[in-house]
Scaffold this motif. Sequence first.
Motif, short mmCIF file in Angstrom:
data_model
loop_
_atom_site.label_atom_id
_atom_site.label_comp_id
_atom_site.label_asym_id
_atom_site.label_seq_id
_atom_site.Cartn_x
_atom_site.Cartn_y
_atom_site.Cartn_z
N MET A 1 6.18 -41.30 7.08
CA MET A 1 5.60 -39.88 6.90
C MET A 1 4.51 -39.39 6.87
O MET A 1 3.37 -40.20 6.33
CB MET A 1 6.39 -39.08 5.77
N ALA A 2 3.95 -38.12 8.18
CA ALA A 2 2.33 -38.40 8.09
C ALA A 2 1.39 -39.21 8.70
O ALA A 2 1.20 -39.72 7.20
CB ALA A 2 2.34 -37.67 7.05
N THR A 3 1.29 -39.91 9.79
CA THR A 3 0.09 -40.68 10.07
C THR A 3 -0.29 -40.28 10.01
O THR A 3 -0.78 -39.33 10.20
CB THR A 3 0.30 -40.95 11.89
N THR A 4 -1.68 -40.71 9.48
CA THR A 4 -2.61 -39.76 8.90
C THR A 4 -4.12 -40.99 10.58
O THR A 4 -3.75 -42.12 11.04
CB THR A 4 -3.85 -40.17 8.62
N HIS A 5 -5.41 -40.21 11.21
CA HIS A 5 -5.49 -40.23 12.21
C HIS A 5 -7.00 -40.28 12.13
O HIS A 5 -7.08 -38.36 11.57
CB HIS A 5 -5.08 -40.41 13.27
N ASN A 6 -8.05 -40.08 13.23
CA ASN A 6 -9.49 -39.66 12.74
C ASN A 6 -9.65 -39.28 14.81
O ASN A 6 -9.30 -40.56 15.34
CB ASN A 6 -10.58 -40.47 12.18
N LEU A 7 -10.46 -38.42 14.92
CA LEU A 7 -10.62 -38.27 16.37
C LEU A 7 -12.00 -38.38 16.81
O LEU A 7 -12.26 -38.32 18.09
CB LEU A 7 -10.48 -36.78 17.21
N GLY A 8 -12.82 -38.65 16.10
CA GLY A 8 -14.33 -38.97 16.05
C GLY A 8 -14.67 -39.22 15.04
O GLY A 8 -14.89 -38.76 14.29
N PHE A 9 -15.49 -40.12 14.79
CA PHE A 9 -16.25 -40.22 13.63
C PHE A 9 -18.20 -40.34 14.10
O PHE A 9 -18.28 -40.64 15.20
CB PHE A 9 -16.32 -42.15 12.80
N PRO A 10 -19.07 -39.69 13.28
CA PRO A 10 -20.41 -39.58 13.77
C PRO A 10 -20.72 -40.58 13.58
O PRO A 10 -20.90 -41.63 13.16
CB PRO A 10 -21.06 -38.66 12.57
N ARG A 11 -21.66 -40.86 15.12
CA ARG A 11 -22.50 -42.15 15.58
C ARG A 11 -23.02 -42.08 14.99
O ARG A 11 -24.41 -43.38 14.88
CB ARG A 11 -22.40 -43.01 16.52
N ILE A 12 -24.45 -41.54 14.86
CA ILE A 12 -25.72 -41.43 13.97
C ILE A 12 -25.58 -42.16 12.87
O ILE A 12 -27.59 -42.90 12.78
CB ILE A 12 -26.22 -40.27 14.09
N GLY A 13 -25.06 -42.47 11.58
CA GLY A 13 -25.34 -42.88 10.55
C GLY A 13 -25.71 -42.40 9.59
O GLY A 13 -26.38 -40.86 9.99
N ALA A 14 -25.48 -42.37 8.32
CA ALA A 14 -25.79 -41.41 6.88
C ALA A 14 -27.59 -41.28 6.63
O ALA A 14 -27.62 -40.42 7.02
CB ALA A 14 -24.99 -42.46 6.34
N LYS A 15 -27.55 -42.67 7.18
CA LYS A 15 -29.29 -41.99 7.19
C LYS A 15 -29.72 -42.78 8.55
O LYS A 15 -31.40 -42.97 9.07
CB LYS A 15 -29.98 -43.01 6.52
N ARG A 16 -29.36 -42.00 10.03
CA ARG A 16 -30.26 -41.94 11.40
C ARG A 16 -30.17 -42.79 11.78
O ARG A 16 -31.47 -43.45 12.55
CB ARG A 16 -31.04 -40.85 11.06
N GLU A 17 -30.06 -44.22 11.61
CA GLU A 17 -29.54 -45.60 11.98
C GLU A 17 -30.30 -45.24 13.76
O GLU A 17 -30.90 -46.01 13.51
CB GLU A 17 -28.92 -46.62 11.25
N LEU A 18 -29.13 -45.49 14.01
CA LEU A 18 -29.17 -44.96 14.99
C LEU A 18 -30.18 -43.47 15.71
O LEU A 18 -31.17 -45.01 16.82
CB LEU A 18 -27.80 -44.05 16.23
N LYS A 19 -30.69 -43.17 15.33
CA LYS A 19 -31.75 -42.04 15.94
C LYS A 19 -33.00 -43.15 16.28
O LYS A 19 -33.84 -43.24 16.78
CB LYS A 19 -31.76 -41.35 15.09
N PHE A 20 -33.02 -43.49 15.19
CA PHE A 20 -34.37 -44.64 14.97
C PHE A 20 -34.53 -46.04 15.72
O PHE A 20 -35.23 -46.26 15.78
CB PHE A 20 -34.65 -45.23 12.95
N GLY A 21 -33.07 -46.38 15.35
CA GLY A 21 -32.52 -47.83 16.59
C GLY A 21 -33.41 -47.29 18.24
O GLY A 21 -34.21 -48.15 18.89
N LEU A 22 -32.70 -46.66 18.13
CA LEU A 22 -32.98 -45.89 19.64
C LEU A 22 -33.87 -45.80 20.33
O LEU A 22 -34.96 -45.91 20.71
CB LEU A 22 -32.07 -44.61 19.79
N GLU A 23 -34.98 -44.74 19.36
CA GLU A 23 -36.31 -44.45 19.24
C GLU A 23 -37.38 -45.62 19.41
O GLU A 23 -37.90 -46.01 20.01
CB GLU A 23 -36.76 -43.66 18.72
N ARG A 24 -37.18 -46.85 17.73
CA ARG A 24 -37.43 -48.33 19.06
C ARG A 24 -37.54 -48.64 20.02
O ARG A 24 -38.40 -49.36 20.52
CB ARG A 24 -36.93 -48.91 17.55
N TYR A 25 -36.26 -48.80 20.28
CA TYR A 25 -36.17 -49.65 21.49
C TYR A 25 -37.14 -48.98 22.76
O TYR A 25 -37.64 -48.99 24.32
CB TYR A 25 -34.20 -49.28 21.93
N TRP A 26 -36.93 -47.30 22.78
CA TRP A 26 -37.37 -47.12 23.31
C TRP A 26 -38.88 -46.72 23.84
O TRP A 26 -39.47 -46.84 24.80
CB TRP A 26 -37.33 -45.32 23.75
#
Length: 763
Positions: A1-26
Amino acid sequence: MATTHNLGFPRIGAKRELKFGLERYWKGESSLGELKALGAQLRARNWASQQNLDLVPVGDFSFYDQVLDISFTLGNLPARVQGFHGDPLDNYFRVARGRSARGADEHAACCGGVAAGEMTKWFDTNYHYIVPEFTADTTFTLDASRYVEQLAEARAQGVKAKPVLVGPVTYLWIGKSKDDSDKLALLPRLLPAYAQLLATLAEQGAEWVQIDEPVLITELAPEWREALRSAYAALAGGPAKLLLATYFGQLQENLPLVCELPVQGVHLDAVNAREEVDALVAQLPADRVVSLGVINGRNIWKTDLNGVLDWLEPVARQLGERLWIAPSCSLLHVPVDLASEQKLDAEVKSWLAFALQKLDELNVLAQALRNGRDAVQAELSANRAAIQARCASPRVNDPAVKAAVQAVTAALGRRQQPYAVRAAKQAELLKLPAFPTTTIGSFPQTADIRRARSQYKAGELDEAGYRAAMRAEIARSVREQEALGLDVLVHGEAERNDMVEYFGEQLDGYAFSQFGWVQSYGSRCVKPPILFGDISRPKAMTVEWIEYAQSLTGKPMKGMLTGPVTILNWSFVRDDQPRSVSCHQLALAIREEVLDLERAGISVIQIDEAALREGLPLRRAQWQEYLDWAIESFRITANGVRDETQIHTHMCYSEFNDIIQSIADMDADVITIETSRSDMELLDAFDDFKYPNEIGPGVYDIHSPNIPTEAHIVQLMQKAAERVPAQRLWVNPDCGLKTRQWEEVIPALANMVAAARTLRGQA
Ligand code: GLN
Ligand code: ZN
């Protein structure tokens, strides 16, 4: 009973790791391989955080934008980037960010420069997506590699994957036809690509696929309703089971349509559409899954779990295995982890839940439904205690503020005399020339300013030192403006980090997180202040700075404030009272500031409402209600002043057609707007309406480093004068100049002032 799911998760990272990774690459500081590895690491971490769920979203991760992702998956690349022969991810960034032909990037020479895709808001959120581009010739060719790779990663990690994707009708609806062709005509070409994608996902082991159709909460024209019918008739019956996800609002007249579509399950936003749960359960065929979004995916408050169980338990008994539970929408719109917060006020913190905490809440609900409330008694009573504490806290409830809002009458929002009378008095006092020149408020936030602020925050610079540094910047702005010959000056906003945060920090009822970042677009994040309690203003917030600036010049100095609607729309707001009440509280607090500025001898006061338009509800039927309280709030803020005091407002957009009556009702003496890129055509709204007050149509596009020429500005203003009588026109940039350099600003404003002089000679 009551299957749990999630529609999407924040991808930027708890410490904005993706932001900094992208900017380093750019910036060329890391390799594509390193960036891709970071992406895989973030996905693995996000899935691990969701491992208690029965189904985990896959495909929600994105290096820039999930809509641009699906455009690439469908092979819908703008013609200008087709034929690129570098890595597809580089091409993806070309569409996302644009590339200059003379840029340093290695393909500039062979593949040339490209314009970035247009960006716009994802429904009523502050998330911006890259608008899909269509023409009559658009074709679709599936490239499912992104999903295939991520599903393989998920399998290797032992994740129970549920791929998520933007549905075909929403995809067309949010896109833009570049040649005025009918985008719906593309549906028959689009559906085979979707069918093939679904088949691929099933082949890769996906039992369920979440297909997002948030258009279903908007008012849909008959052809769009028909498109939904034909799309799902074509896609149903494939090997993957479809969970049709709707969110951000109520289905209303679309509810029967949703129940009719031949999908295997439907997700309803049971936070915004709680009252539709019963109808959905009653009307949906008995073999369908009902997924209820019971945790708010758009705010940062703890859920009242006991309260949810009170209504959810009977529904669960009725639905049995057919019930799924989830957050109301993707958690993209909330920060990642409350546990990161070290400085947040402990009491306020105890009332909050970020993405990870929301998933914990979901698990508690699932356990209570499966095993009874006793099984999670400790969690439920801790939750009850937190909810009750918040409700009863004197930090939240200020009887004086509540009484003041109760006592608001229409008279509070009315100027003493109509515009024509005021305008004459203001003209006498201010003695401005025709085509008066001004700017929108901010001057460049220089490296010196940012350094002083961070030293001050780190305790390396004392308050006196910081104030002296900011005063020096203000003095510089005033000097430059006098030298340029501007007519109404500004202090330049050096002391402000952000136009909302600056006020939030000084108002009671606001809290600030350290890591409460939410993706706005690409690598850009915002950290909305948290409006948690009744709002009051302990003391004046801007008066000292403006008084100081005025003391340096004989010209009028504009007092500069952010309006209540914008502060509200750019904050996380309370869920325990209507937005209108919070807005009225903000209005009363800022009204005090307006009156203090007036008492200090400031005769021009600008109240920015940059975010007024974006607060419009998704359904037009609800617009008027919003506009009524929003405009009323502005009027309360602005209209307590004497006739002689000139009120300005500023809005950074130019679509006014459909809200022009409300804009006129604000009754600001002067409104400055963004128009330079639209060649003044958007002033037609003001012309047709016979807008009675003064207007400053922006003539300098501050988003671009280009310096407008005097001739160009004269030409724009002449066009403006065809639409608005010249004696009611001001000359100013589109918006504030904080992101520009002084070296750009000075010649641009010099041309602007020269243009105004030329216009005066002609008038
Ligand atoms: N007064 C603000 C500024 O000049 C206005 C910014 C805005 O409208 N976004 O920066
Ligand atoms: Zn603006």
